[in-house]
Design an enzyme around this catalytic site. Structure first.
Site, PDB file in Angstrom:
ATOM      1  N   ASP A 207       8.772 -73.914 -32.953  1.00  0.00           N
ATOM      2  CA  ASP A 207       7.717 -73.975 -31.940  1.00  0.00           C
ATOM      3  C   ASP A 207       8.007 -73.025 -30.779  1.00  0.00           C
ATOM      4  OD1 ASP A 207       6.489 -75.857 -33.480  1.00  0.00           O
ATOM      5  OD2 ASP A 207       7.302 -77.585 -32.369  1.00  0.00           O
TER       6      ASP A 207
ATOM      7  N   ASP B 140      29.816 -21.134  -5.155  1.00  0.00           N
ATOM      8  CA  ASP B 140      30.360 -21.654  -6.406  1.00  0.00           C
ATOM      9  C   ASP B 140      31.186 -20.651  -7.188  1.00  0.00           C
ATOM     10  OD1 ASP B 140      28.378 -19.949  -7.160  1.00  0.00           O
ATOM     11  OD2 ASP B 140      27.333 -21.351  -8.482  1.00  0.00           O
TER      12      ASP B 140
ATOM     13  N   ASP C 206      32.490 -15.982  -3.787  1.00  0.00           N
ATOM     14  CA  ASP C 206      32.226 -16.750  -2.564  1.00  0.00           C
ATOM     15  C   ASP C 206      33.503 -17.203  -1.874  1.00  0.00           C
ATOM     16  OD1 ASP C 206      29.378 -16.739  -2.890  1.00  0.00           O
ATOM     17  OD2 ASP C 206      29.611 -18.247  -4.458  1.00  0.00           O
TER      18      ASP C 206
END
Length: 1490
Positions: free
Chosen positions: A311, A771, A775
């Protein structure tokens, strides 16, 4: 395959090569040849190489310009070189060899802990023997059954019984199962093979766990996800061997497995509940694991439970077992009877909560929903009820059909059924497509959802096909005819390409070699996929990341053989590749669109793959499209092809005509969406952003427009410059341009550094992001260098911080967070300063006015401990001000506390002090409950006894005035804490709810203050008394104005025109002529000056050496130099190792940091090797630890943390040793005195498990001592536990034992609830039955005395745990609130102890009984002195080197002990001696003796 080199071999090297050996350059094929050799030398930039030999004498690696070193990378150019060294004969190899000869040594701490462990084991063994010897007299006790049996004592703990049903349920779920549950690390998810119901049973077995392991959940949590997936299932499969399997059949509806385990054979069964229950005759009980008959009532109950599961739409299975004769090898259907029922398992895949609302919304909108499923009809109808498809309906006829029911209907009824159908169950793929077609034939617009391969035909047929995100790729993707243009685009992108795209499993990321545009073309080819494979996306998903990286590119390279390449030239702006494929030769070309389109005469059609002439209109359309790509800042390439005669082996520039155009490829690396908002936030915050790029000016300006750098501007003149334009400006115009510049394009590395220096010369604070290696100079020069997380190691090492997510917006967020933290720090300082100023003003004003002391010392201590501590900590959780990013940046030289701020602190502090004094005076003069004196009478309080007064002089000893003053001080500081929610924002703008931690701390502080006012023992301790309503009203009147005063000061701060200006001058440490005379001597010395290594020094001689200078020193001078050396520059790897060894030879403990291969030998040799997180793998493997953030300050923090951990380890040892010594002394003394056993074995076990365990663990959370970094380092040979420390442990332990025995004796002799025996009667307890006594002999079996003794032992060890908050610091300095874990463990221990005293079953188990109030008082009297004893020992420890040594000649003292005599109290035979200790101290100074 890796290259294999021989000595004297000639090697051709080019950009991207990793050099296989040490080489000497013999020929250069390009204008420039550069190598990145940072891995070896630590140089921040790549170095240029040439064929010329160096003329430098004693050349180091950096000087050898014609040598290429093994393991370094070629970053530019190509050439030829000859091998001069391979393997161990290379520079890298020499480093490897030196590492091999370095042995790993244990750290000094580990050595000392090992020594102490051995010593402790010996001591414990001796104690055990001693206890055994002391108890020899009790071995003959008849209760033991003999002398030898008396020497043995066992105490067993019964483990709680494991749940038998769950036990068998897990076994059956694991063994009666053919599915597989495993973890896929690539997808970070669990995958199943087999039926979902069987996989659910495997998950159930994992959740149940294993029997006999009390800590199993925590143990399982320690496993990896891969191991955890089926750990418990594998356990059962290893315990039981599967012998025979009866497979599932539809008629039986069950399956069974015969398993063998040691001498037991068991058959496990699972299946449909109705089938299993029918075959069961017995039932397994969960309470005790017994097997009982399955009665009719039990059977009915099980069937009822199974029905209820249905049920609830649960899929249900039943499990059972049966023991079979040992050695049986097979089973049959006949054996599946007489089973023992284990349990029911319900499985549910519930619908989502929001589905019901969605269904109702569809119905309201007139959208019809049909649920289509393969489930059976009843289950599907139950689910439809839950989701609202069958709302308020009991009969579903005409709404619900299975596929077979629908097919049996006549055609006309099918048409009618389709108009009402809501549920279509038990369907196959063909039914789904049929349903879609039938609905479309009724002119319905059909939208279909699905997630599996079986849904694909219906999804494709539906007007709108909607695939689930978690579904298969076949369900998600439509498969139209292959696109010819994409086909050729992928071929050309793969073949006309020199780049490499590969997966690096170590870094779990994809890496490229070559130009980014060419790598982008390779990615495009992978996304297009391969022709002729409808299921290619899902097929590719089955590949590993390594195979997937270039799978499609490799396919085309295998299909086509490259025959000839025409390289790219600047005049042609294109490149071409001749490829051969079977009987067809094709030339593919790529290049600038204007160049390719000009050479094309034909066009490839995407519709049918035909080739048509390229008309003028088509050419104009292509050029227009190319121009639009440029406006969108796309980097654009055009692709074309041409067939050539079969067998042609070469092509020339003349062949690059009459091409067939394939298509345009636009590439874009778009700015992130959040960058625009971040740019605007920077402008609002007064932070100027300059975009620096190597791109051309037009592309860069287009990007700047997108990110908001040029908002609402049409003309960029004066804001945008190329490097060449800027360099052509005169100096004065360059200065002006720097003040307005927003974009700096077409730059080289030198330009970036120049820009940073120019801005710094204008007194700007410069933060630089980057990055790449190019740099690095600018990152290093900038005030704040910020490297990208995906950047090079060189860029990271040159930076101050690394941006993990490569997101500019994170920098802006970090600025906001930094400003908030800075503001909170200022608010913390402000609160602490103003509070302490208030206390000082209070004491000072009271002294000036000549009134009694407003606050007692204990009250001041309470205010400092409670009022200052909790709110001050909570202020750190203040949220950001709403205008935190609107404020202009601070000036470089601005102090943390300006003159105006200090004035504000002073005003608030003065008011706090005056309000406190005013509360004190108010009670004497105005309070209705006070004496209502005049001010002069209050001032003359000292002469009260000499004058006639209308009031008693004892009024000046009343606790009310000091209580009012103390409460005013507490409450006014609570209001002041609210003032500190923001520096300048009003409380109406930033309300208290913005920091609930602060509100909570204020409430907690007031609750604690109420406790000391209204709990009588605490009120007596703190010399306070409860206040009346009128007194509380006066407190609030005096306290609240502090908010009004601060609001006025905040208003003045916000309106700068009204603010008074104050300036605090900072004194320079050096005279101006000295400062001006200091010059930088070298780069390294300059850096050392900046970091404070050469503070206030002009001459560095004797502190700074180069490697060559140091080597030239004689041996004796080298030893002296090592003792003073601060800087060692121009070193090679061998020098670093030599330095470490030399320092170790001087008995120094050496910690070494490094990041390169060249640092590895020294890192391995050092006592503590510390590698940088961005360093090489070789450096990391040679080190003892890795510094994740590359920050030297983290090492200092780690040293502080390490010292704290070491101290906590000692405190843990101290607590455990003193506690155990106490227990041993307790047993030993009781045996020596001949009194009954003070503690039962079960009580001792309880004390060891609970009292020792919880606080001892919590001691590990002790905070650092305030002077932890002021202490000198320990000597190498210093023991963990010194003689003095062990003496302290012994003193505390002896007291713990004596106090325990004293509690036991006290109950028999002095307790009102005891028999009040004499001491001799207690000693002769064993002969009680042989004598006539006035008391029953059963009194010696009473549980009260052992309960008192046990409680004393527990409580004294709780107080002793507080002693262990610090080794030498007083409890008044390091209070219990510094370790709330310890406070919590003490509370928990006492709660557990209360449970065993006052819960009857536990009291019986542990042979204890509840204690009376008088007995608890005795416990506290006996326990508390352990704190006083330890405070004395701590005082001696702190002052050992001071009082005894420094002031030995100036201080003398005499001790006298005077005793009055011996007396006896009542009928107790114990003598009482009353003594007095007199101490006389003399301090001699300059011949004067006071």
């Amino acid at each position: 395959m890796k290259p294999f080199c021989h000595f004297r071999s000639v090697v051709f090297v080019k950009m991207g090569c990793k050099l296989p050996a040490d080489l000497r350059v013999i020929e250069m094929s390009s204008n420039e040849f550069r190598v990145d050799q940072a891995i070896l030398t630590g140089e921040s930039c790549s170095v240029e190489k040439d064929v010329e030999c160096t003329s430098t004498t004693n050349a180091v690696y950096q000087d050898k310009k014609n040598i290429l070193f093994s393991g370094t990378d070629v970053v530019a150019g190509r050439g030829r070189a000859v091998v001069i060294g391979v393997g161990s004969n290379t520079a890298m190899g020499s480093i490897h060899n030196s590492m091999l000869h370095t042995d790993d040594e244990a750290t000094p701490l580990k050595k000392k802990l090992d020594e102490f462990g051995s010593f402790l084991a010996k001591v414990i063994a001796g104690i055990c023997v001693l206890v055994w010897v002391v108890n020899i007299g009790h071995f003959s006790d008849p209760s033991h059954g003999g002398f030898f049996k008396g020497a043995i004592h066992y105490f067993k703990l019964d483990c709680p019984a494991q749940s038998p049903c769950l036990h068998y349920l897990a076994m059956c779920s694991s063994l009666c199962n053919d599915s597989v549950l495993q973890y896929n690390p690539d997808k970070d998810s669990y995958e199943k093979i087999g039926e979902s119901t069987e996989v659910a049973l495997r998950v159930l077995a994992e959740k149940v766990g294993l029997p006999g392991f009390d800590s199993m959940p925590s143990a399982l949590n320690m496993l990896s996800k891969h191991e955890r997936a089926s750990y418990c299932n594998h356990y059962w499969e290893n315990q039981f061997k599967k012998v025979y399997v009866l497979e599932f059949t539809r008629d039986r509806k069950m399956m069974s497995v015969l398993c063998s385990h040691k001498q037991m054979d068991v058959m496990f069964s699972k299946g449909a509940p109705e089938s299993i229950i029918a075959r069961c005759t017995k039932l397994l009980c969960n309470s005790d694991g017994s097997v009982v008959p399955l009665t009719a009532a039990s059977r009915a109950e099980l069937e009822s439970r199974f029905t209820s599961f249905g049920d609830e739409t649960l899929r249900c299975l039943a499990l059972a077992f049966k023991t079979v004769p040992h050695g049986q090898q097979t089973i049959s259907y006949d054996n599946e009877n007489d089973l023992t029922f284990i349990g029911l398992v319900g499985m549910l895949d519930p619908p989502r909560k929001e589905v019901r609302d969605a269904m109702l919304a569809c119905m309201t909108a007139g959208i019809r929903v049909i649920v289509v499923t393969g489930d059976n009809k009843s289950t599907a109808e139950s689910i439809c009820r839950k989701i609202g498809a069958f709302d308020n309906l009991a009969d579903f006829s005409g709404l619900s059909y299975t596929a077979s029911e629908f097919e049996r209907l006549p055609a006309m009824q099918q048409t009618t059924a389709l108009q009402r159908m809501t549920l279509f169950s038990r369907v196959e793929p063909s039914h789904k497509r049929m349903l879609v077609e039938a609905l479309q034939n009724q002119n319905e617009v059909v939208a279909m959802t699905g997630d599996g391969v079986n849904d694909a035909p219906a999804l494709k047929k539906a007007d709108i096909g909607i695939a689930m995100g978690s579904g298969t790729a076949v369900a998600k993707l439509d498969c139209p005819a292959q696109s010819p243009c994409l086909h050729y685009l992928a071929m050309c992108s793969s073949l006309c390409n020199d780049s490499v795209l590969q997966y690096n499993p170590d870094k779990d990321s994809y890496e490229k070699i070559g130009e980014s545009t060419e790598v982008a073309l390779r990615v495009l080819a992978e996304k297009v996929g391969l022709p002729g494979f409808d299921s290619m996306p899902s097929a590719l998903n089955m590949l590993s990341k390594h195979e997937r990286a270039s799978y499609c590119n490799h396919y085309w390279e295998n299909q086509f053989k490259k025959v000839y390449v025409l390289e790219f030239t600047r005049d042609r702006k294109m490149m071409s590749v001749l490829c051969s494929h079977k009987q067809m030769d094709v030339m593919f070309s790529k290049g600038a669109p204007e160049s390719i389109i000009a050479r094309c005469t034909k066009l490839l059609c995407n519709s049918d793959g035909s080739v048509v002439p390229l008309t003028a209109a088509s050419r104009a359309e292509l050029e227009s499209r190319f121009a639009s790509f440029g406006d969108e800042t796309l980097r654009c390439l055009a692709l074309a092809f041409r067939t050539v005669p079969h067998g042609q082996q070469t092509i020339s520039y003349d062949n690059e005509n009459d091409l067939t155009f394939i298509g345009l490829v636009g590439m874009l690396d778009p700015p992130r969406k959040e960058v625009r908002d971040a740019m605007l936030a920077c402008m609002t915050a007064g932070i100027r952003v300059i975009v620096v790029t190597g791109d051309n000016k037009s592309t860069a300006e287009s990007i700047c427009k997108k990110i908001g750098a040029f908002d609402n501007l049409v003309d960029f003149s004066g804001l945008s410059y190329t490097a060449s334009e800027f360099e052509r400006l005169p100096a004065m115009q360059q200065t002006t341009a720097l003040q307005r510049m927003t974009l700096f394009s077409r730059v080289e590395p030198s330009h970036k550094r120049m820009l940073v220096e120019a801005l710094q010369n204008q007194n700007e604070v410069v933060a630089m992001t980057g990055d790449g290696v190019n740099d690095a100079p600018a990152l290093k020069k900038a005030d704040i260098g910020i490297a990208m997380g995906s950047g090079t190691a060189v860029a990271k090492s040159a930076s101050d911080m690394v941006l993990a997510d490569d997101n500019f917006a994170s920098i802006v967020a970090a600025v906001a967070e930094g400003r908030a933290i800075y503001n909170n720090t200022k608010q913390f300082i402000r609160y602490m300063i103003s509070s302490n100023i208030g206390e000082v003003v209070c004491i000072f004003v009271a002294a000036v006015l000549g009134i009694p002391d407003t606050l007692a010392p204990v009250q001041l201590l309470w205010v400092n401990l409670v009022t200052d501590g909790l709110p001050a900590t909570a202020i750190g959780f203040n949220k950001q001000d709403s205008d935190v990013m609107k404020a202009k940046p601070r000036k470089v030289g601005e102090a943390v506390v300006t003159g105006w701020l200090f004035f504000r602190y002073l005003v608030i502090g003065v008011y706090v002090g005056l309000a406190t004094v005013a509360g004190f005076i108010w009670w004497f003069i105005y309070s209705d409950g006070g004496p209502k004196l005049t001010y002069s009478e209050l001032m003359n309080f000292e002469t009260c006894a000499l004058r006639e007064t209308s009031y008693p002089c004892s009024i000046f000893e009343d606790r009310h005035p000091s209580t009012v003053a103390m409460t005013v001080l507490v409450v006014v500081e609570m209001f002041n804490a609210l003032n500190n929610l923001s520096e300048n924002q009003s409380l109406l703008v930033i309300t208290p709810r913005s920091n609930l931690w602060l509100v909570g701390s204020i409430i907690l502080t007031m609750v604690l203050h109420m406790l000391i006012l209204y709990v009588h023992p605490l009120a007596v301790l703190f010399s306070v008394t409860p206040l009346s309503r009128g007194e509380w009203t006066a407190v609030l009147y005096l306290s609240f104005p502090v908010i009004i005063i601060d609001e006025v000061l905040k208003f003045l701060s916000r309106n700068t025109g009204l603010r008074f200006r104050f300036r605090l001058r900072k004194m320079d440490l050096l005279p101006k002529d000295r400062r001006d005379s200091l010059k930088l001597q070298s780069t390294a010395e300059s850096i050392c000056r900046k970091i404070g290594a050469f503070d206030n020094l002009a001459d560095f001689s004797g502190l700074s050496y180069t490697a060559s200078e140091f080597e030239r020193l004689p041996a004796m001078q080298q030893t002296t130099a090592l003792q003073r050396m601060t800087l060692f520059s121009r070193v090679e790897p061998s020098h670093k190792r030599m330095l470490v060894e030399a320092l170790q030879n001087q008995n120094e403990v050496v910690a070494m940091t490094g990041d390169g291969v060249n640092d590895a030998p020294a890192l391995k040799k050092a006592d503590i090797g510390i590698a940088m997180g961005s360093g090489t793998a070789v450096a990391k493997s040679a080190s003892d630890m890795v510094l994740a953030d590359d920050n030297f300050a983290s090492i200092v923090a780690a040293v502080a943390e390490g010292r704290a951990i070491y101290n906590n380890t000692k405190q843990f040892i101290r607590y455990m040793i003193s506690s155990n010594i106490g227990e041993v002394v307790c047993i030993f003394v009781a045996a020596v005195l001949g009194i009954p056993d003070t503690l039962a074995p079960v009580q001792l076990l309880w004390v060891n498990l609970v009292t020792d365990g919880l606080p001892a663990t919590a001691i590990g959370f002790n905070k650092q001592d305030s002077d932890v970094m002021k202490a000198k380092p320990r000597k190498v040979g210093e023991a963990v536990v010194t003689g003095w420390l062990f003496f302290r442990y012994l003193v505390i332990g002896v007291y713990v034992g004596l106090a325990t025995v004293a509690g036991f004796i006290w109950w028999f002799i002095y307790s009102d609830g005891g028999p009040k025996l004499t001491y001799s009667e207690l000693m002769n307890f064993e002969t009680c039955a042989l004598r006539e006594t006035s008391y029953p002999c059963s009194i010696f079996e009473d549980r009260h005395p052992s309960t008192v003794a046990m409680t004393v032992l527990v409580v004294v060890e709780m107080f002793n745990a507080l002693n262990n908050l610090s080794e030498n610091q007083s409890l008044l300095v390091i209070t219990p609130r510094s370790n709330l874990w310890l406070v919590g463990s003490i509370i928990l221990t006492m709660v557990l102890h209360m449970l065993i005293l006052y819960v009857h079953p536990l009291a019986v188990l542990f042979s204890v009984t509840p204690l009376s109030w008088g007995e608890w008082t005795a416990v506290l009297y006996l326990s508390f002195p352990v704190i006083i004893i330890d405070e004395v020992l701590k005082f001696l420890s702190r002052n050992t080197g001071n009082v005894s040594a420094v002031y030995k000649e100036h201080i003398s003292y005499q001790l006298r002990l005077r005793c009055s005599g011996i007396s006896h109290e009542s009928d107790v035979l114990l003598p009482v001696v009353k003594c007095r200790l007199e101490v006389q101290v003399q301090i001699k100074k300059d011949g004067f003796t006071p």
